[in-house]
Design a protein around this motif. Structure first.
Motif, PDB file in Angstrom:
ATOM      1  N   ASP A  62       0.825  -1.082   0.149  1.00  0.00           N
ATOM      2  CA  ASP A  62       0.020  -0.099   0.248  1.00  0.00           C
ATOM      3  C   ASP A  62       0.863   1.360   0.007  1.00  0.00           C
ATOM      4  OD1 ASP A  62       1.077   0.746   2.627  1.00  0.00           O
ATOM      5  OD2 ASP A  62      -1.387  -0.628   3.741  1.00  0.00           O
ATOM      6  N   ALA A  63       0.474   1.747   0.175  1.00  0.00           N
ATOM      7  CA  ALA A  63       0.666   3.758  -0.436  1.00  0.00           C
ATOM      8  C   ALA A  63       1.856   3.614   0.867  1.00  0.00           C
ATOM      9  CB  ALA A  63       0.149   4.901  -0.028  1.00  0.00           C
ATOM     10  N   ALA A  64       1.692   3.530   1.878  1.00  0.00           N
ATOM     11  CA  ALA A  64       2.185   3.502   3.317  1.00  0.00           C
ATOM     12  C   ALA A  64       3.801   3.215   3.315  1.00  0.00           C
ATOM     13  CB  ALA A  64       1.833   3.062   4.433  1.00  0.00           C
ATOM     14  N   PHE A  65       3.773   1.711   2.061  1.00  0.00           N
ATOM     15  CA  PHE A  65       4.815   0.861   1.977  1.00  0.00           C
ATOM     16  C   PHE A  65       5.630   1.352   1.131  1.00  0.00           C
ATOM     17  CE2 PHE A  65       6.922  -2.416  -0.111  1.00  0.00           C
ATOM     18  CZ  PHE A  65       7.695  -3.240   1.029  1.00  0.00           C
ATOM     19  N   ASP A  66       4.637   1.667   0.213  1.00  0.00           N
ATOM     20  CA  ASP A  66       5.915   2.800  -1.187  1.00  0.00           C
ATOM     21  C   ASP A  66       6.466   3.832  -0.268  1.00  0.00           C
ATOM     22  OD1 ASP A  66       4.290   1.295  -2.521  1.00  0.00           O
ATOM     23  OD2 ASP A  66       3.377   2.904  -2.941  1.00  0.00           O
ATOM     24  N   ALA A  67       5.960   4.597   0.733  1.00  0.00           N
ATOM     25  CA  ALA A  67       6.329   5.581   1.290  1.00  0.00           C
ATOM     26  C   ALA A  67       8.226   5.811   1.482  1.00  0.00           C
ATOM     27  CB  ALA A  67       5.820   6.470   1.907  1.00  0.00           C
ATOM     28  N   VAL A  68       8.241   4.411   2.166  1.00  0.00           N
ATOM     29  CA  VAL A  68       9.011   3.997   2.923  1.00  0.00           C
ATOM     30  C   VAL A  68      10.425   3.847   1.840  1.00  0.00           C
ATOM     31  CG1 VAL A  68      10.608   2.194   4.463  1.00  0.00           C
ATOM     32  CG2 VAL A  68       8.447   2.638   4.542  1.00  0.00           C
ATOM     33  N   TYR A  69       9.609   3.547   0.329  1.00  0.00           N
ATOM     34  CA  TYR A  69      11.111   3.363  -0.464  1.00  0.00           C
ATOM     35  C   TYR A  69      10.768   3.809  -1.938  1.00  0.00           C
ATOM     36  CZ  TYR A  69      11.887  -1.252   2.248  1.00  0.00           C
ATOM     37  OH  TYR A  69      12.225  -1.907   3.280  1.00  0.00           O
ATOM     38  N   ASP A  70      10.193   5.610  -0.827  1.00  0.00           N
ATOM     39  CA  ASP A  70      10.130   6.994  -1.710  1.00  0.00           C
ATOM     40  C   ASP A  70      11.372   7.569  -1.566  1.00  0.00           C
ATOM     41  OD1 ASP A  70       9.418   9.012  -2.940  1.00  0.00           O
ATOM     42  OD2 ASP A  70       7.385   8.678  -3.177  1.00  0.00           O
ATOM     43  N   ALA A  71      12.479   7.823  -3.121  1.00  0.00           N
ATOM     44  CA  ALA A  71      13.691   7.850  -3.383  1.00  0.00           C
ATOM     45  C   ALA A  71      13.063   9.610  -2.899  1.00  0.00           C
ATOM     46  CB  ALA A  71      14.286   7.405  -4.588  1.00  0.00           C
ATOM     47  N   PHE A  72      12.483   9.950  -3.270  1.00  0.00           N
ATOM     48  CA  PHE A  72      12.719  11.428  -2.897  1.00  0.00           C
ATOM     49  C   PHE A  72      11.794  11.878  -1.673  1.00  0.00           C
ATOM     50  CE2 PHE A  72      12.677  10.609  -7.384  1.00  0.00           C
ATOM     51  CZ  PHE A  72      13.148  11.653  -8.119  1.00  0.00           C
ATOM     52  N   ARG A  73      11.160  10.973  -0.863  1.00  0.00           N
ATOM     53  CA  ARG A  73      10.894  11.128   0.545  1.00  0.00           C
ATOM     54  C   ARG A  73      11.535  11.512   1.728  1.00  0.00           C
ATOM     55  NH1 ARG A  73       4.595   9.715   1.966  1.00  0.00           N
ATOM     56  NH2 ARG A  73       4.690  10.255  -0.158  1.00  0.00           N
ATOM     57  N   HIS A  74      12.237  10.698   0.595  1.00  0.00           N
ATOM     58  CA  HIS A  74      13.757  10.170   2.623  1.00  0.00           C
ATOM     59  C   HIS A  74      15.448  10.182   1.966  1.00  0.00           C
ATOM     60  CE1 HIS A  74      10.557   9.029   4.697  1.00  0.00           C
ATOM     61  NE2 HIS A  74       9.933   7.800   3.338  1.00  0.00           N
ATOM     62  N   PRO A  75      16.026  11.354   2.171  1.00  0.00           N
ATOM     63  CA  PRO A  75      17.404  11.762   1.650  1.00  0.00           C
ATOM     64  C   PRO A  75      18.013   9.680   1.938  1.00  0.00           C
ATOM     65  CG  PRO A  75      16.894  13.245   2.682  1.00  0.00           C
ATOM     66  CD  PRO A  75      15.732  11.978   2.944  1.00  0.00           C
ATOM     67  N   ARG A  76      19.235   9.814   1.444  1.00  0.00           N
ATOM     68  CA  ARG A  76      20.136   8.931   1.732  1.00  0.00           C
ATOM     69  C   ARG A  76      20.556   8.116   2.645  1.00  0.00           C
ATOM     70  NH1 ARG A  76      23.325   8.220  -3.965  1.00  0.00           N
ATOM     71  NH2 ARG A  76      22.014   7.507  -5.441  1.00  0.00           N
ATOM     72  N   ALA A  77      21.289   9.913   3.009  1.00  0.00           N
ATOM     73  CA  ALA A  77      21.718   9.607   4.784  1.00  0.00           C
ATOM     74  C   ALA A  77      20.399   8.981   5.677  1.00  0.00           C
ATOM     75  CB  ALA A  77      21.742  10.635   4.834  1.00  0.00           C
ATOM     76  N   THR A  78      19.514   8.941   5.744  1.00  0.00           N
ATOM     77  CA  THR A  78      18.341   8.891   6.262  1.00  0.00           C
ATOM     78  C   THR A  78      17.687   6.994   6.616  1.00  0.00           C
ATOM     79  OG1 THR A  78      16.245  10.123   5.380  1.00  0.00           O
ATOM     80  CG2 THR A  78      17.894  11.118   6.792  1.00  0.00           C
ATOM     81  N   ARG A  79      18.075   7.159   5.436  1.00  0.00           N
ATOM     82  CA  ARG A  79      17.342   5.167   4.865  1.00  0.00           C
ATOM     83  C   ARG A  79      17.606   4.544   5.731  1.00  0.00           C
ATOM     84  NH1 ARG A  79      17.926   6.254  -1.785  1.00  0.00           N
ATOM     85  NH2 ARG A  79      16.470   8.772  -1.615  1.00  0.00           N
ATOM     86  N   SER A  80      18.299   5.086   7.323  1.00  0.00           N
ATOM     87  CA  SER A  80      18.401   3.217   8.125  1.00  0.00           C
ATOM     88  C   SER A  80      18.072   3.784   9.116  1.00  0.00           C
ATOM     89  CB  SER A  80      20.664   3.911   8.242  1.00  0.00           C
ATOM     90  OG  SER A  80      20.710   4.716   9.313  1.00  0.00           O
TER      91      SER A  80
END
Length: 444
Positions: A83-101
């Protein structure tokens, strides 16, 4: 024994075969490469953030699968897994690389299982789709080509992450590279005339479209990329300390960062140089193209040498030649093989210059595709008549003077994502990417 698909690919028939066959071949090639790259890596290596410049590897694995789910299933009318919530976790524009961990990521086992499940569903859905659909996403199999290229581009990103990794020693099994006779750098005259920039091919990205013609004045271009041996001379002659050669912003940046040589190089007390390659140190190979230099470093070297970086129009003219039908690749229209260029990631490094004589352009330029991305002097903008498709975030949001264009692909690039018209871009300070350059000069 080669399969029928492999035989057709080797024969260079990817443009004429049914796009479904082409799609299955390229999707399978990308996934096989991913599994080879990740094989043997412990869970900590997959989940750790190795650099603020890069995502945890496991994020990329699930992101690739989620992108595929969105475009090859949902966008084509198939049922969704997430669903959309899962998509948000793996959205490259929502989360900068440095914060993805810090995100609630799938574990490596879960991410790989998700990727496998999506792929199975995608191939099943593909089998039900019409070959001759006029739907924009399916015309020529565009959306399948987009997803296959996307996965391979992330695998190049994974290679850059593995190069930055210092917590684990990663020593991939590398295919042998050619060892040609010593090759001398020289300049080639590229005559003036029109060149057809870009592509309207089925799998071309939006930033390659629309194809259009521009006139390019005559110029001189180095026959080969600048080598490590060439660049050592610049370093040892004080090139990093002399502001005459540098863009003022670039010189201020290297001064602030204490940069005095390419990334991953290390000077030795005996006057030699070592470089770190995927966890181990080795002497620099002076006959290989220099890599891990940013645009500022490339620009400074070119000025020091009394030259400049080519524009992207000049680069593409050198690659396409002056034929009535512009070449898709420097050597012609046959898709890349191991005899044309160093691509696909299996060598885990650039080959010495002069390694691929069958890959020369019509004007005799060597190594335009593969080995290292080549910085150009051009900033990244849309072509006249550009239209974003199928989403703005692939290209349009990056247009402007902030980014410089790179051309040609690197040893870590996949053939499916390499062609004369392919455009890459990055910040002028980026050094961890597999980028080098060649120099140009005005002919007038």
């Amino acid at each position: 024994m080669r399969s029928p698909l492999e035989a057709r690919r080797d024969a260079g028939q990817q443009e004429t075969r049914p796009w479904k066959v082409h799609a299955v071949t390229e999707l399978s090639a990308a996934r096989s490469r991913m599994l080879r790259m990740l094989e043997g890596l412990p869970e900590d290596a997959l989940t750790r953030q190795h650099s603020p410049l890069m995502s945890p590897i496991v994020w990329d694995v699930a992101h690739v699968a989620n992108y595929e789910e969105q475009w090859l299933l949902r966008a084509l009318g198939a049922p969704a897994f997430t669903d959309a919530a899962f998509d948000a976790v793996y959205d490259a524009f929502r989360h900068p690389r440095a914060t993805r961990s810090h995100l609630p990521l799938l574990s490596p086992e879960q991410a790989l299982a998700y990727a496998a499940r999506v792929r199975e569903a995608s191939l099943d859905w593909l089998s039900r789709l019409p070959e001759d659909s006029d739907a924009p996403l399916l015309r020529g199999g565009f959306v399948f080509g987009m997803v296959a290229q996307h996965e391979q581009q992330h695998l190049e990103t994974l290679a850059a992450t593995l190069q930055l990794m210092t917590s684990h020693v990663y020593r991939p099994a590398a295919s042998p590279r050619p060892r040609p006779a010593r090759t001398a750098q020289h300049e080639l005259f590229i005559p003036s005339g029109p060149v057809r920039l870009g592509s309207d091919a089925a799998w071309a990205y939006d930033n390659e479209r629309p194809a259009h013609t521009v006139d390019v004045p005559p110029f001189l271009l180095d026959a080969h990329p600048v080598t490590n041996g060439d660049f050592v001379v610049f370093v040892e002659s004080g090139g990093y300390e002399d502001p005459r050669w540098w863009d003022p912003q670039g010189f201020a940046w290297i001064q602030s960062q204490g940069i005095r040589h390419p990334l991953f190089w290390e000077p030795q007390e005996n006057g030699t140089w070592l470089r770190r390659r995927f966890g181990w140190w080795e002497p620099i190979a002076r006959d290989e193209p220099v890599q891990h230099v940013c645009w500022y470093e490339a620009d400074a070297y070119a000025r020091w040498a009394g030259k400049r970086l080519p524009t992207e129009a000049e680069w593409e003219k050198a690659a396409a030649g002056s034929d009535i039908r512009p070449r898709t690749f420097p050597w012609g229209h046959t898709p890349p093989t191991a005899s044309h260029a160093n691509l696909s990631g299996d060598t885990w490094g650039p080959s010495p210059i002069g390694s691929y004589p069958t890959g020369q352009s019509a004007d005799g330029v060597w190594g335009l595709l593969g080995d290292v991305w080549e910085w150009t002097s051009s900033t990244f903008n849309g072509y006249p008549g550009f239209k974003p498709y199928p989403y703005r975030e692939y290209s349009e949001v990056f247009f402007g003077t902030e980014y410089r264009v790179l051309r040609g692909g690197a040893w870590a690039s996949a053939p499916v994502a390499v062609r004369n018209s392919f455009r890459n871009w990055d910040y002028p300070i980026r050094r961890h990417i597999f980028a080098g350059f060649r120099c140009a000069r005005d002919a007038r």
